[in-house]
Design a protein around this motif. Sequence first.
Motif, short mmCIF file in Angstrom:
data_model
loop_
_atom_site.label_atom_id
_atom_site.label_comp_id
_atom_site.label_asym_id
_atom_site.label_seq_id
_atom_site.Cartn_x
_atom_site.Cartn_y
_atom_site.Cartn_z
N MET A 27 0.83 -1.21 0.00
CA MET A 27 0.00 0.00 0.00
C MET A 27 0.86 1.26 0.00
SD MET A 27 -3.16 -1.14 2.44
CE MET A 27 -3.99 0.43 2.30
N LYS A 28 1.97 1.23 0.75
CA LYS A 28 2.88 2.39 0.76
C LYS A 28 3.55 2.56 -0.60
CE LYS A 28 3.92 2.34 5.68
NZ LYS A 28 4.93 2.01 6.71
N THR A 29 3.94 1.45 -1.22
CA THR A 29 4.64 1.52 -2.50
C THR A 29 3.76 2.08 -3.61
OG1 THR A 29 6.06 -0.32 -1.86
CG2 THR A 29 5.89 0.13 -4.21
N VAL A 30 2.49 1.73 -3.61
CA VAL A 30 1.58 2.23 -4.64
C VAL A 30 0.87 3.52 -4.23
CG1 VAL A 30 1.23 -0.06 -5.64
CG2 VAL A 30 -0.40 0.81 -3.96
N HIS A 31 1.25 4.05 -3.05
CA HIS A 31 0.69 5.30 -2.54
C HIS A 31 -0.84 5.24 -2.47
CE1 HIS A 31 4.72 6.87 -2.94
NE2 HIS A 31 4.74 6.48 -4.20
N ALA A 32 -1.36 4.15 -1.91
CA ALA A 32 -2.80 3.95 -1.81
C ALA A 32 -3.46 4.97 -0.90
CB ALA A 32 -3.11 2.54 -1.32
N GLN A 37 -2.00 6.94 7.59
CA GLN A 37 -3.29 6.26 7.53
C GLN A 37 -3.10 4.76 7.23
OE1 GLN A 37 -6.03 8.23 4.94
NE2 GLN A 37 -7.78 7.06 5.66
N ILE A 38 -2.15 4.43 6.40
CA ILE A 38 -1.84 3.02 6.12
C ILE A 38 -1.37 2.34 7.40
CG2 ILE A 38 -0.26 1.46 4.90
CD1 ILE A 38 -0.29 3.55 2.58
N ASN A 43 -2.33 -1.28 11.92
CA ASN A 43 -2.28 -1.47 13.37
C ASN A 43 -3.61 -1.93 13.95
OD1 ASN A 43 0.38 -1.02 14.23
ND2 ASN A 43 0.15 1.18 13.92
N LEU A 44 -4.72 -1.53 13.35
CA LEU A 44 -6.02 -1.99 13.84
C LEU A 44 -6.08 -3.52 13.81
CD1 LEU A 44 -8.95 -1.57 14.75
CD2 LEU A 44 -9.55 -1.24 12.33
#
Length: 61
Positions: A27-32, A37-38, A43-44
Amino acid sequence: MEEQVVVDEPLITANGTATLEFTNQVMKTVHALPVDQIDKTTNLYKLGFYKYCDKFGNPYA
């Protein structure tokens, strides 16, 4: 390598017990979403609802 997730652009790989860490990195790599927020979303699921609420507050309130 004894790592949960390994990034070697453009590849991301992880061991079988790192599903959340792998998802987080993809998600971080594709800037989702924004990085903070990611991390909060991951963490949830990592901490569970009650520990998450203690640390960050109720995400559904």
